[in-house]
Enzyme design. Structure first.
Site, PDB file in Angstrom:
ATOM      1  N   SER A 281      21.635 -15.180  32.863  1.00 46.81           N
ATOM      2  CA  SER A 281      20.340 -15.336  33.517  1.00 46.81           C
ATOM      3  C   SER A 281      20.415 -15.040  35.011  1.00 46.81           C
ATOM      4  O   SER A 281      20.934 -14.005  35.403  1.00 46.81           O
ATOM      5  CB  SER A 281      19.823 -16.741  33.227  1.00 46.81           C
ATOM      6  OG  SER A 281      18.426 -16.741  33.322  1.00 46.81           O
ATOM      7  N   LYS A 285      22.392 -11.922  36.995  1.00 37.97           N
ATOM      8  CA  LYS A 285      21.944 -11.019  38.065  1.00 37.97           C
ATOM      9  C   LYS A 285      23.018 -11.007  39.158  1.00 37.97           C
ATOM     10  O   LYS A 285      23.405  -9.960  39.670  1.00 37.97           O
ATOM     11  CB  LYS A 285      20.615 -11.492  38.667  1.00 37.97           C
ATOM     12  CG  LYS A 285      19.479 -11.747  37.648  1.00 37.97           C
ATOM     13  CD  LYS A 285      18.194 -12.214  38.349  1.00 37.97           C
ATOM     14  CE  LYS A 285      17.309 -13.180  37.574  1.00 37.97           C
ATOM     15  NZ  LYS A 285      16.600 -12.728  36.421  1.00 37.97           N
ATOM     16  N   TRP A 372      10.682 -12.915  27.783  1.00 44.65           N
ATOM     17  CA  TRP A 372      10.486 -13.021  29.237  1.00 44.65           C
ATOM     18  C   TRP A 372      11.459 -12.112  29.983  1.00 44.65           C
ATOM     19  O   TRP A 372      11.147 -11.519  30.999  1.00 44.65           O
ATOM     20  CB  TRP A 372      10.679 -14.495  29.625  1.00 44.65           C
ATOM     21  CG  TRP A 372      10.559 -14.843  31.063  1.00 44.65           C
ATOM     22  CD1 TRP A 372      11.555 -15.264  31.891  1.00 44.65           C
ATOM     23  CD2 TRP A 372       9.361 -14.852  31.859  1.00 44.65           C
ATOM     24  NE1 TRP A 372      11.063 -15.531  33.147  1.00 44.65           N
ATOM     25  CE2 TRP A 372       9.715 -15.288  33.153  1.00 44.65           C
ATOM     26  CE3 TRP A 372       8.025 -14.527  31.597  1.00 44.65           C
ATOM     27  CZ2 TRP A 372       8.794 -15.414  34.188  1.00 44.65           C
ATOM     28  CZ3 TRP A 372       7.095 -14.664  32.638  1.00 44.65           C
ATOM     29  CH2 TRP A 372       7.491 -15.100  33.912  1.00 44.65           C
ATOM     30  N   HIS A 422      16.858 -17.966  25.053  1.00 50.15           N
ATOM     31  CA  HIS A 422      17.523 -17.668  26.316  1.00 50.15           C
ATOM     32  C   HIS A 422      18.667 -18.660  26.530  1.00 50.15           C
ATOM     33  O   HIS A 422      18.434 -19.828  26.853  1.00 50.15           O
ATOM     34  CB  HIS A 422      16.457 -17.831  27.409  1.00 50.15           C
ATOM     35  CG  HIS A 422      16.913 -17.536  28.792  1.00 50.15           C
ATOM     36  ND1 HIS A 422      17.165 -16.260  29.225  1.00 50.15           N
ATOM     37  CD2 HIS A 422      17.151 -18.356  29.853  1.00 50.15           C
ATOM     38  CE1 HIS A 422      17.536 -16.308  30.492  1.00 50.15           C
ATOM     39  NE2 HIS A 422      17.536 -17.565  30.895  1.00 50.15           N
TER      40      HIS A 422
HETATM   41  C1  GTR Z   1      13.806 -18.072  35.151  1.00 50.32           C
HETATM   42  C2  GTR Z   1      13.622 -16.757  35.828  1.00 50.32           C
HETATM   43  C3  GTR Z   1      14.504 -15.729  35.202  1.00 50.32           C
HETATM   44  C4  GTR Z   1      15.905 -16.253  34.918  1.00 50.32           C
HETATM   45  C5  GTR Z   1      15.937 -17.710  34.512  1.00 50.32           C
HETATM   46  C6  GTR Z   1      17.289 -18.421  34.551  1.00 50.32           C
HETATM   47  O1  GTR Z   1      13.027 -19.078  35.644  1.00 50.32           O
HETATM   48  O2  GTR Z   1      12.273 -16.373  35.716  1.00 50.32           O
HETATM   49  O3  GTR Z   1      14.525 -14.564  35.988  1.00 50.32           O
HETATM   50  O4  GTR Z   1      16.733 -16.020  35.977  1.00 50.32           O
HETATM   51  O5  GTR Z   1      15.127 -18.464  35.313  1.00 50.32           O
HETATM   52  O6  GTR Z   1      18.096 -18.239  35.456  1.00 50.32           O
HETATM   53  O7  GTR Z   1      17.502 -19.239  33.649  1.00 50.32           O
END
Ligand code: GTR
Length: 441
Positions: A281, A285, A372, A422
């Site tokens: 996540s 990045k 998402w 996720h």
């Molecule tokens: C969310 C965000 C994503 C992702 C995620 C995470 O809120 O929109 O881009 O980075 O967090 O890190 O779990």
């Protein structure tokens, strides 16, 4: 389909979900939270592939001056610096080359963890000549007879959350409040031991003959809009020669991964030529940006990194530049937010970031219920890095067809989409281990 987006943005419900979900429901609660946040901002994400407007991606193999890149030398000498500079300017900010860490203190060592399977070390990695530091937790297979390849990645909640063992010290840093875990004063507690163990699969990794090194991302910068004030973007300012606004939190976390690498290069049990950077996540990045800047990472793994990670930015699907830069203004440089209403002006896209990994093995993973993060956009960006891998005589994904769930595809660039939400699951780690076996064994 995403019923949650129809829910009214009620801050009470929002905070109830954030703070009272059981651990098992947390990913669901996070999706709901995002949905509520999105609704509160009046943002309606697109989840319909047929409604993705047409877009044109910059060609990784054509320079800004319009010259084609036809050789590895031209790629390395001209185009790599150019692309890295574009990402610095428009997305992530500068990535300080140093100072490298040279001072390391082994705080504790044990061969008792996981029933004696693990040799564990907690090492304090100091930043340059300063008193600032991060604490790296390293697990090695106790049985190993020679230096082992190591997976390295940051964790979200503290080293003590990746394995439930009282030997691992609790982080003393700022952590997010969370009433599920009874965190109300931004300080962690005994109840959080091992709560993210499912995401790390330490035993599985050691059984496969690999090591794993992790550190808490809050050692580098607390993840909130004001976090830069106490994080390394401020404390290391005299050494990096950058103002805090010249890089973002993703850059700060990525920089920390490079400092972990500084340590791993000195550890006699680690095969430093085979260090694989992995992130989930937002930390995916950060891992990608770290690997783009630091060639010492020999393999790169992006787990559900989504917008600003592996997913193509020019596609309007799921999270957008407008949403991410207004919800997490501290992650990127300000300039990135200026593309919210005009993506066509953005001179880079994430396939170019994937291309910066070449010729290193790159794994991009998505999850079916994580729309998402735009799984198809993550696939496409891995796919469009292919011509750069081809320049090195390597096959990338080898197909432009998105595979079915749990059918990994690709050679030097590999991709899978698994069922579920996720998260990082044992299925993901099984694939990363077999990818490592293929390229490193
Ligand atoms: C969310 C965000 C994503 C992702 C995620 C995470 O809120 O929109 O881009 O980075 O967090 O890190 O779990």
């Amino acid at each position: 389909m995403f019923l949650q987006y129809l829910l009214p943005a009620q801050s009470g419900l929002h905070s109830f979900l954030m703070h009272n979900a059981t651990p098992i429901l947390l990913p669901v609660a996070l999706v709901l939270c995002l949905a509520l946040q999105a609704a509160a901002q009046g943002f309606v994400p697109n989840y319909d592939e047929s409604k993705v407007p047409p877009y044109t991606l910059p060609d990784p193999l054509i320079t800004r001056a319009g010259e084609p890149v036809r050789s590895v030398a031209a790629w390395k000498n001209k185009r790599v610096p150019e692309i890295a500079a574009l990402f610095s300017e428009h997305v992530y900010g500068s990535f300080p080359a140093g100072p490298r860490s040279t001072r390391f203190e082994v705080l504790r060592e044990s061969n008792q963890l996981l029933g004696g399977k693990a040799l564990a070390r907690q090492v304090r990695v100091y930043f340059g000549t300063t008193a600032g530091y991060m604490d790296v937790l390293l697990f090695l297979p106790a049985k190993a007879k020679k230096p082992v390849p190591v997976f390295v990645g940051l964790n979200f909640m503290g080293n003590h959350t990746v394995l439930n063992d009282p030997w691992i010290p609790l982080t003393t840093r700022w952590v997010s409040n969370n009433t599920t875990y009874h965190i109300t004063d931004n300080r962690t507690n005994e109840g959080t031991r091992g709560v993210q163990a499912d995401r790390w699969c330490v035993e599985m990794i050691l059984d496969a003959g690999y090591g794993v090194a992790t550190a808490y991302y809050g050692d580098l910068e607390p993840d909130h809009a004001e976090g830069w004030k106490t994080g390394i973007r401020t404390t290391m300012q005299p050494y990096t020669a950058l103002k805090p606004e010249q890089w973002g939190a993703l850059g700060a976390w990525g920089w920390g991964l490079s400092r972990m690498m500084d340590y791993l290069e000195t550890d006699k049990n680690v095969d430093a030529r085979k260090v694989m950077v992995m992130g989930h996540s937002r930390l995916g990045k950060a891992a990608l940006w770290a690997a783009a800047n630091d060639a010492r990472f020999a393999m790169v793994i992006s787990n559900n990194s989504g917008e600003g990670g592996a997913a193509l930015t020019h596609r309007n699907f799921g999270e957008t530049v407008g949403f991410i830069t207004s919800t997490f203004p501290h992650w990127f440089v300000k300039k990135f937010s200026t593309y919210a209403d005009d993506l066509s002006a953005l001179p880079v896209d994430q396939h170019m970031l994937m291309a910066l990994m070449a010729p290193r093995p790159l794994y991009v993973a998505s999850a079916q219920e994580d729309q998402w993060a735009d799984p198809h956009g993550e696939f496409l960006s891995a796919y469009h890095a292919g011509p750069v891998y081809a320049l090195f005589g390597k096959t990338g994904l080898g197909t432009d067809k998105m595979p079915a769930t749990e059918q990994p595809v690709g050679d030097f660039v590999r991709y899978h989409i698994r069922q579920g939400e996720h998260d990082v699951k044992p299925y993901d780690w099984q694939q990363y281990i077999s990818f490592a076996n293929k390229h490193f064994r």
